[in-house]
Design a protein around this motif. Sequence first.
Motif, PDB file in Angstrom:
ATOM      1  N   LEU A 119      35.302   3.020   8.938  1.00 26.28           N
ATOM      2  CA  LEU A 119      35.022   4.252   8.302  1.00 26.28           C
ATOM      3  C   LEU A 119      34.893   5.337   9.472  1.00 26.28           C
ATOM      4  O   LEU A 119      34.058   4.922  10.475  1.00 26.28           O
ATOM      5  CB  LEU A 119      33.733   4.073   7.549  1.00 26.28           C
ATOM      6  N   ASN A 120      35.498   6.337   9.524  1.00 22.17           N
ATOM      7  CA  ASN A 120      35.532   7.455  10.457  1.00 22.17           C
ATOM      8  C   ASN A 120      33.972   7.929  10.784  1.00 22.17           C
ATOM      9  O   ASN A 120      33.992   8.264  11.871  1.00 22.17           O
ATOM     10  CB  ASN A 120      36.584   8.404  10.371  1.00 22.17           C
ATOM     11  N   ALA A 121      33.292   8.063   9.594  1.00 23.14           N
ATOM     12  CA  ALA A 121      32.050   8.883   9.578  1.00 23.14           C
ATOM     13  C   ALA A 121      31.162   7.923  10.488  1.00 23.14           C
ATOM     14  O   ALA A 121      29.941   8.567  10.845  1.00 23.14           O
ATOM     15  CB  ALA A 121      31.756   9.169   8.342  1.00 23.14           C
ATOM     16  N   VAL A 122      31.178   6.653  10.698  1.00 24.91           N
ATOM     17  CA  VAL A 122      30.141   5.774  11.436  1.00 24.91           C
ATOM     18  C   VAL A 122      30.267   6.273  12.842  1.00 24.91           C
ATOM     19  O   VAL A 122      29.127   6.484  13.245  1.00 24.91           O
ATOM     20  CB  VAL A 122      30.432   4.422  11.121  1.00 24.91           C
ATOM     21  N   GLN A 123      31.263   6.472  13.389  1.00 25.00           N
ATOM     22  CA  GLN A 123      31.215   6.654  14.813  1.00 25.00           C
ATOM     23  C   GLN A 123      30.304   8.017  15.133  1.00 25.00           C
ATOM     24  O   GLN A 123      29.529   8.010  15.986  1.00 25.00           O
ATOM     25  CB  GLN A 123      32.314   6.709  15.757  1.00 25.00           C
ATOM     26  N   PRO A 124      30.669   9.365  14.556  1.00 21.47           N
ATOM     27  CA  PRO A 124      29.863  10.267  14.851  1.00 21.47           C
ATOM     28  C   PRO A 124      28.247  10.147  14.778  1.00 21.47           C
ATOM     29  O   PRO A 124      27.364  10.880  15.430  1.00 21.47           O
ATOM     30  CB  PRO A 124      30.437  11.467  14.216  1.00 21.47           C
ATOM     31  N   VAL A 125      28.100   9.328  13.357  1.00 22.81           N
ATOM     32  CA  VAL A 125      26.502   9.258  13.155  1.00 22.81           C
ATOM     33  C   VAL A 125      25.918   8.232  14.107  1.00 22.81           C
ATOM     34  O   VAL A 125      24.775   8.523  14.481  1.00 22.81           O
ATOM     35  CB  VAL A 125      26.460   8.507  11.772  1.00 22.81           C
ATOM     36  N   ARG A 126      26.639   7.422  14.807  1.00 21.58           N
ATOM     37  CA  ARG A 126      25.982   6.563  15.844  1.00 21.58           C
ATOM     38  C   ARG A 126      25.697   7.239  16.935  1.00 21.58           C
ATOM     39  O   ARG A 126      24.702   7.145  17.703  1.00 21.58           O
ATOM     40  CB  ARG A 126      27.126   5.344  16.333  1.00 21.58           C
ATOM     41  N   LYS A 127      26.547   8.246  17.460  1.00 25.27           N
ATOM     42  CA  LYS A 127      26.327   9.231  18.299  1.00 25.27           C
ATOM     43  C   LYS A 127      24.921   9.928  18.297  1.00 25.27           C
ATOM     44  O   LYS A 127      24.322  10.311  19.075  1.00 25.27           O
ATOM     45  CB  LYS A 127      27.488  10.111  18.715  1.00 25.27           C
ATOM     46  N   GLN A 128      24.828  10.501  16.911  1.00 28.56           N
ATOM     47  CA  GLN A 128      23.591  11.347  16.591  1.00 28.56           C
ATOM     48  C   GLN A 128      22.419  10.303  16.798  1.00 28.56           C
ATOM     49  O   GLN A 128      21.575  10.907  17.353  1.00 28.56           O
ATOM     50  CB  GLN A 128      23.787  11.841  15.149  1.00 28.56           C
ATOM     51  N   VAL A 129      22.600   9.229  16.515  1.00 27.67           N
ATOM     52  CA  VAL A 129      21.385   8.105  16.506  1.00 27.67           C
ATOM     53  C   VAL A 129      21.078   8.075  18.142  1.00 27.67           C
ATOM     54  O   VAL A 129      20.034   7.829  18.449  1.00 27.67           O
ATOM     55  CB  VAL A 129      21.762   6.765  15.931  1.00 27.67           C
ATOM     56  N   GLU A 130      22.166   7.830  18.783  1.00 31.32           N
ATOM     57  CA  GLU A 130      21.724   7.437  20.183  1.00 31.32           C
ATOM     58  C   GLU A 130      21.466   8.626  20.935  1.00 31.32           C
ATOM     59  O   GLU A 130      20.502   8.583  22.003  1.00 31.32           O
ATOM     60  CB  GLU A 130      23.150   7.074  20.926  1.00 31.32           C
ATOM     61  N   ASN A 131      21.391   9.999  20.303  1.00 28.64           N
ATOM     62  CA  ASN A 131      21.173  11.101  21.121  1.00 28.64           C
ATOM     63  C   ASN A 131      19.638  11.692  20.435  1.00 28.64           C
ATOM     64  O   ASN A 131      19.243  12.594  20.932  1.00 28.64           O
ATOM     65  CB  ASN A 131      21.990  12.110  20.780  1.00 28.64           C
ATOM     66  N   GLY A 132      19.152  10.780  19.516  1.00 26.94           N
ATOM     67  CA  GLY A 132      17.571  10.949  19.074  1.00 26.94           C
ATOM     68  C   GLY A 132      17.799  12.021  17.969  1.00 26.94           C
ATOM     69  O   GLY A 132      16.466  12.424  17.776  1.00 26.94           O
ATOM     70  N   LYS A 133      18.697  12.247  17.347  1.00 30.13           N
ATOM     71  CA  LYS A 133      18.838  13.329  16.297  1.00 30.13           C
ATOM     72  C   LYS A 133      18.480  12.675  14.991  1.00 30.13           C
ATOM     73  O   LYS A 133      18.297  13.402  13.763  1.00 30.13           O
ATOM     74  CB  LYS A 133      20.087  13.956  16.318  1.00 30.13           C
ATOM     75  N   ILE A 134      18.513  11.379  14.731  1.00 31.86           N
ATOM     76  CA  ILE A 134      18.216  10.712  13.446  1.00 31.86           C
ATOM     77  C   ILE A 134      16.894   9.710  13.494  1.00 31.86           C
ATOM     78  O   ILE A 134      16.986   8.932  14.529  1.00 31.86           O
ATOM     79  CB  ILE A 134      19.442   9.981  12.911  1.00 31.86           C
ATOM     80  N   LEU A 135      16.082  10.132  12.651  1.00 32.59           N
ATOM     81  CA  LEU A 135      14.750   9.556  12.854  1.00 32.59           C
ATOM     82  C   LEU A 135      14.240   8.738  11.846  1.00 32.59           C
ATOM     83  O   LEU A 135      13.282   7.679  12.023  1.00 32.59           O
ATOM     84  CB  LEU A 135      13.515  10.600  13.147  1.00 32.59           C
ATOM     85  N   ASP A 136      14.885   8.799  10.733  1.00 37.31           N
ATOM     86  CA  ASP A 136      14.515   7.848   9.594  1.00 37.31           C
ATOM     87  C   ASP A 136      15.581   7.692   8.556  1.00 37.31           C
ATOM     88  O   ASP A 136      16.679   8.196   8.959  1.00 37.31           O
ATOM     89  CB  ASP A 136      13.287   8.595   8.889  1.00 37.31           C
ATOM     90  N   PRO A 137      15.381   6.705   7.837  1.00 38.48           N
ATOM     91  CA  PRO A 137      16.592   6.225   6.806  1.00 38.48           C
ATOM     92  C   PRO A 137      17.342   7.561   6.028  1.00 38.48           C
ATOM     93  O   PRO A 137      18.259   7.696   5.903  1.00 38.48           O
ATOM     94  CB  PRO A 137      15.866   5.540   5.732  1.00 38.48           C
ATOM     95  N   GLY A 138      16.464   8.567   5.439  1.00 38.45           N
ATOM     96  CA  GLY A 138      16.663   9.828   5.075  1.00 38.45           C
ATOM     97  C   GLY A 138      17.731  10.556   5.674  1.00 38.45           C
ATOM     98  O   GLY A 138      18.879  10.968   5.311  1.00 38.45           O
ATOM     99  N   ASP A 139      17.217  10.802   7.065  1.00 41.39           N
ATOM    100  CA  ASP A 139      18.386  11.323   8.071  1.00 41.39           C
ATOM    101  C   ASP A 139      19.703  10.371   8.145  1.00 41.39           C
ATOM    102  O   ASP A 139      20.652  11.281   8.214  1.00 41.39           O
ATOM    103  CB  ASP A 139      17.626  11.447   9.505  1.00 41.39           C
ATOM    104  N   LEU A 140      19.482   9.444   8.183  1.00 42.81           N
ATOM    105  CA  LEU A 140      20.726   8.610   8.397  1.00 42.81           C
ATOM    106  C   LEU A 140      21.633   8.624   7.278  1.00 42.81           C
ATOM    107  O   LEU A 140      22.775   8.847   7.525  1.00 42.81           O
ATOM    108  CB  LEU A 140      20.379   7.121   8.631  1.00 42.81           C
ATOM    109  N   ILE A 141      21.337   8.359   6.027  1.00 48.34           N
ATOM    110  CA  ILE A 141      22.021   8.559   4.786  1.00 48.34           C
ATOM    111  C   ILE A 141      22.494   9.874   4.691  1.00 48.34           C
ATOM    112  O   ILE A 141      23.919  10.074   4.177  1.00 48.34           O
ATOM    113  CB  ILE A 141      21.324   7.931   3.632  1.00 48.34           C
ATOM    114  N   ALA A 142      21.715  10.765   4.802  1.00 50.85           N
ATOM    115  CA  ALA A 142      22.284  12.280   4.776  1.00 50.85           C
ATOM    116  C   ALA A 142      23.348  12.678   5.769  1.00 50.85           C
ATOM    117  O   ALA A 142      24.210  13.385   5.589  1.00 50.85           O
ATOM    118  CB  ALA A 142      21.069  13.386   4.927  1.00 50.85           C
TER     119      ALA A 142
END
Length: 317
Positions: free
Chosen positions: A112-135
Motif C-alpha cells: 500500500l502506497n500510503a504506508v511509507q509516508p505514515v512510517r516517516k511520520q511515525v519516525e519523525n515523532g508526529k504520530i503518538l497514539d492509535p488515533g493519530d496512526l489510523i487518521a
Amino acid sequence: MSGFAYIVRDGKVEQPILKEALGKNAPLSWIHLNTNDERAQLWLSGEAKLPQPVIEALTAMETRPRCDLFGPAALINLRGMSSETLDSSDPLASIRMYAHGGCVFSVSRKQLNAVQPVRKQVENGKILDPGDLIAAIAQAITEELDPMVAELGDSLDDCEEQISRHRAFDLRRLVNETRVKAIGLRRFLYPQRAALEKLAGLPVEWLAEDDRLHLAAAADRAARMAEELESIRERAALTHETLTDLRSELIDQRSLMIAVVAMVFLPLTFITGLLGMNVAGIPFAHEPWAFAGVVALCVVMAVAIAGYFLGRHWFER
C-alpha cells in the motif's frame, strides 16, 4: 517473516523486531504484517494471540471497506492505491487494522502506497497514539486518490471537448477505459466513506477529538470523490452514447454518399454497356463525332442526376 513494528513512548520511537513489540505498555505499538507470507497468519494466532474472528477478518481474501466494534477494540478495513499491478476489477489494495488499547495490528496483501509516508511520520515523532496512526493512514489514502479521481474527470472533459471536433472514432476506447476505472474506484470509495464516518463516531478512549476531526475530514473527502466518480460514470455513459450516435450518423452519411454516386453512374453504366455490345445496327457507330457525342451525353446525364439530388438536399442529410 515480512513486516515491521514501531513503539512510541515518551516521545521516543523504537523499531524492535515483531516479537518484542508485543505486550509493551506504550501509548502506541504498531505492528504491520504482509499476509502473503503464511507465517504471518500463524503469527497472528500464535504469538499475537488475537481472537479468531479478528484473524479471519484480517486475513480474508476478498474485503470491502468496513469498520466494526469489538468491545473496546475496533476493526478497520480501508482501500488505497498500490505500486503493484492489480486487476482492473479490483484496482485498490486493502489494509486491515485492529486497534486495541495502545496497540494497532495492520495487515496487507499488496504493498500500500500510503504506508511509507505514515512510517516517516511515525519516525519523525508526529504520530503518538492509535488515533493519530489510523487518521494518518486514512488521510494518506484519500490524498493519493484525490488527484487520480480529478485526472479521470479531466480525461473525460478532454473527450467531451474532442467530440465537438468530430473525432468520435478516436475516443471510444478512452471513454470506455475512463468509465471502467471510475466504476472500479467507486466500488470501494462509498463503503470506505461509511467506514471512516463510523470510525470517527466509535465510543473508544484511544480516539481523541482531533483524531475524530481528521477522520471526519477524510470521510468527507472520500464522499466527495465517490460523488465525483458517480458523476464521471454517468458522464462517461452519456459520452459513449453520443459517440455511438455520431459514429452511426457518420456511417449513414458515407452510405448515402456511396448510394448517390452509384445512382449517378448507374444510367451511365447502362448506356456504355448498351453501346459497347459487339452487334450490328448501333446508331452513328461509324460517325467521327460518335465517341465525343457519347461522352457529352454521359456528362450531361451525370450533371442532371447530381443536380436532382442536390435539389432534394440529399447531401445535407
